[in-house]
Design a protein around this motif. Sequence first.
Motif, PDB file in Angstrom:
ATOM      1  N   SER A   1       0.767  -1.165   0.000  1.00 15.52           N
ATOM      2  CA  SER A   1       0.000   0.000   0.000  1.00 15.52           C
ATOM      3  C   SER A   1       0.834   1.267   0.000  1.00 15.52           C
ATOM      4  CB  SER A   1      -0.868  -0.122   1.203  1.00 15.52           C
ATOM      5  OG  SER A   1      -1.658   0.847   1.343  1.00 15.52           O
ATOM      6  N   MET A   2       1.964   0.968  -0.427  1.00 13.45           N
ATOM      7  CA  MET A   2       2.812   2.098  -0.613  1.00 13.45           C
ATOM      8  C   MET A   2       2.295   2.921  -1.785  1.00 13.45           C
ATOM      9  SD  MET A   2       6.542   2.110  -0.075  1.00 13.45           S
ATOM     10  CE  MET A   2       7.798   2.696  -0.401  1.00 13.45           C
ATOM     11  N   GLN A   3       1.793   2.171  -2.726  1.00 16.11           N
ATOM     12  CA  GLN A   3       1.197   2.827  -3.868  1.00 16.11           C
ATOM     13  C   GLN A   3       0.026   3.676  -3.391  1.00 16.11           C
ATOM     14  OE1 GLN A   3       2.395   2.626  -6.981  1.00 16.11           O
ATOM     15  NE2 GLN A   3       0.813   3.931  -7.756  1.00 16.11           N
ATOM     16  N   GLY A   4      -0.764   3.191  -2.465  1.00 14.95           N
ATOM     17  CA  GLY A   4      -1.903   3.940  -1.942  1.00 14.95           C
ATOM     18  C   GLY A   4      -1.434   5.214  -1.241  1.00 14.95           C
ATOM     19  N   GLU A   5      -0.367   5.060  -0.468  1.00 12.88           N
ATOM     20  CA  GLU A   5       0.191   6.208   0.257  1.00 12.88           C
ATOM     21  C   GLU A   5       0.731   7.212  -0.762  1.00 12.88           C
ATOM     22  OE1 GLU A   5       1.211   8.512   3.480  1.00 12.88           O
ATOM     23  OE2 GLU A   5      -0.076   6.782   3.428  1.00 12.88           O
ATOM     24  N   PHE A   6       1.388   6.723  -1.789  1.00 18.37           N
ATOM     25  CA  PHE A   6       1.946   7.578  -2.808  1.00 18.37           C
ATOM     26  C   PHE A   6       0.832   8.342  -3.527  1.00 18.37           C
ATOM     27  CE2 PHE A   6       3.325   8.195  -7.242  1.00 18.37           C
ATOM     28  CZ  PHE A   6       4.404   9.021  -7.029  1.00 18.37           C
ATOM     29  N   ASN A   7      -0.226   7.616  -3.855  1.00 17.23           N
ATOM     30  CA  ASN A   7      -1.360   8.257  -4.523  1.00 17.23           C
ATOM     31  C   ASN A   7      -2.001   9.305  -3.607  1.00 17.23           C
ATOM     32  OD1 ASN A   7      -1.093   6.975  -6.955  1.00 17.23           O
ATOM     33  ND2 ASN A   7      -2.445   5.272  -6.407  1.00 17.23           N
ATOM     34  N   ARG A   8      -2.136   8.933  -2.358  1.00 15.88           N
ATOM     35  CA  ARG A   8      -2.730   9.867  -1.412  1.00 15.88           C
ATOM     36  C   ARG A   8      -1.850  11.104  -1.308  1.00 15.88           C
ATOM     37  NH1 ARG A   8      -2.411  11.443   3.617  1.00 15.88           N
ATOM     38  NH2 ARG A   8      -0.778  10.015   4.194  1.00 15.88           N
ATOM     39  N   LEU A   9      -0.549  10.976  -1.214  1.00 19.38           N
ATOM     40  CA  LEU A   9       0.363  12.114  -1.119  1.00 19.38           C
ATOM     41  C   LEU A   9       0.343  12.924  -2.416  1.00 19.38           C
ATOM     42  CD1 LEU A   9       3.441  10.617   0.759  1.00 19.38           C
ATOM     43  CD2 LEU A   9       1.790  12.266   1.608  1.00 19.38           C
ATOM     44  N   ARG A  10       0.284  12.216  -3.536  1.00 14.98           N
ATOM     45  CA  ARG A  10       0.243  12.917  -4.807  1.00 14.98           C
ATOM     46  C   ARG A  10      -1.050  13.712  -4.929  1.00 14.98           C
ATOM     47  NH1 ARG A  10       0.327   9.611 -10.174  1.00 14.98           N
ATOM     48  NH2 ARG A  10      -1.373  10.788 -10.886  1.00 14.98           N
ATOM     49  N   THR A  11      -2.134  13.119  -4.522  1.00 15.71           N
ATOM     50  CA  THR A  11      -3.415  13.828  -4.556  1.00 15.71           C
ATOM     51  C   THR A  11      -3.376  15.026  -3.611  1.00 15.71           C
ATOM     52  OG1 THR A  11      -4.550  11.754  -5.044  1.00 15.71           O
ATOM     53  CG2 THR A  11      -5.896  13.522  -4.203  1.00 15.71           C
ATOM     54  N   ALA A  12      -2.791  14.820  -2.456  1.00 14.54           N
ATOM     55  CA  ALA A  12      -2.695  15.911  -1.481  1.00 14.54           C
ATOM     56  C   ALA A  12      -1.830  17.036  -2.051  1.00 14.54           C
ATOM     57  CB  ALA A  12      -2.119  15.406  -0.170  1.00 14.54           C
ATOM     58  N   ARG A  13      -0.739  16.656  -2.733  1.00 11.19           N
ATOM     59  CA  ARG A  13       0.134  17.674  -3.323  1.00 11.19           C
ATOM     60  C   ARG A  13      -0.603  18.421  -4.432  1.00 11.19           C
ATOM     61  NH1 ARG A  13       4.118  17.225  -7.957  1.00 11.19           N
ATOM     62  NH2 ARG A  13       2.447  15.915  -8.407  1.00 11.19           N
ATOM     63  N   ILE A  14      -1.331  17.702  -5.270  1.00  8.14           N
ATOM     64  CA  ILE A  14      -2.089  18.329  -6.361  1.00  8.14           C
ATOM     65  C   ILE A  14      -3.140  19.271  -5.771  1.00  8.14           C
ATOM     66  CG2 ILE A  14      -3.736  17.876  -8.231  1.00  8.14           C
ATOM     67  CD1 ILE A  14      -2.113  15.323  -8.847  1.00  8.14           C
ATOM     68  N   GLN A  15      -3.815  18.817  -4.749  1.00  8.89           N
ATOM     69  CA  GLN A  15      -4.818  19.661  -4.105  1.00  8.89           C
ATOM     70  C   GLN A  15      -4.153  20.892  -3.478  1.00  8.89           C
ATOM     71  OE1 GLN A  15      -6.759  16.976  -1.388  1.00  8.89           O
ATOM     72  NE2 GLN A  15      -8.197  16.228  -2.954  1.00  8.89           N
ATOM     73  N   ALA A  16      -2.985  20.670  -2.846  1.00  8.29           N
ATOM     74  CA  ALA A  16      -2.279  21.783  -2.222  1.00  8.29           C
ATOM     75  C   ALA A  16      -1.820  22.776  -3.287  1.00  8.29           C
ATOM     76  CB  ALA A  16      -1.084  21.282  -1.415  1.00  8.29           C
ATOM     77  N   GLU A  17      -1.304  22.293  -4.408  1.00  5.58           N
ATOM     78  CA  GLU A  17      -0.887  23.186  -5.486  1.00  5.58           C
ATOM     79  C   GLU A  17      -2.082  23.921  -6.061  1.00  5.58           C
ATOM     80  OE1 GLU A  17       1.205  20.673  -8.247  1.00  5.58           O
ATOM     81  OE2 GLU A  17       3.083  20.822  -7.122  1.00  5.58           O
TER      82      GLU A  17
END
Length: 147
Positions: A1-17
Amino acid sequence: SMQGEFNRLRTARIQAESRADRLEADLAAQAGETERRLEALSGENERVATQLAEARAGRDEALSRLMNSEREAEEEAGRLRAENQELRKKLAKARRAKTAADADALAARQECLALRRVVEAAAAGGSRAALSRGRQRFELEEIHFDQ
């Protein structure tokens, strides 16, 4: 679920940007609005400052006119006081002259009466002696009036 964590972080980064972009756009809009308001207030401030300067200039001009009017009124009052004083002196002199003229007129009337008495006495007596006595009486009366 590293992929899940990565996706979650990527989504969070996209949302933050995305949120950062919106905040940057909002900030730019607010800065533009603030600049427009500042320019408007600056213009209003200049307009008010100009009106104030004009009002002060008008006030100063009106005050100057008022002070000139007051000075002119004081000068006129001084001239009128001096003229009044001069007229009072002339009136007093005229009254003294009238009193002297009245006294001269009275003396002249009395002299006429005395002359009339001499003439009437001479006419009544028909003589030089009566005329001489009348003349002496007139001269005595004239001496009396001259004193």
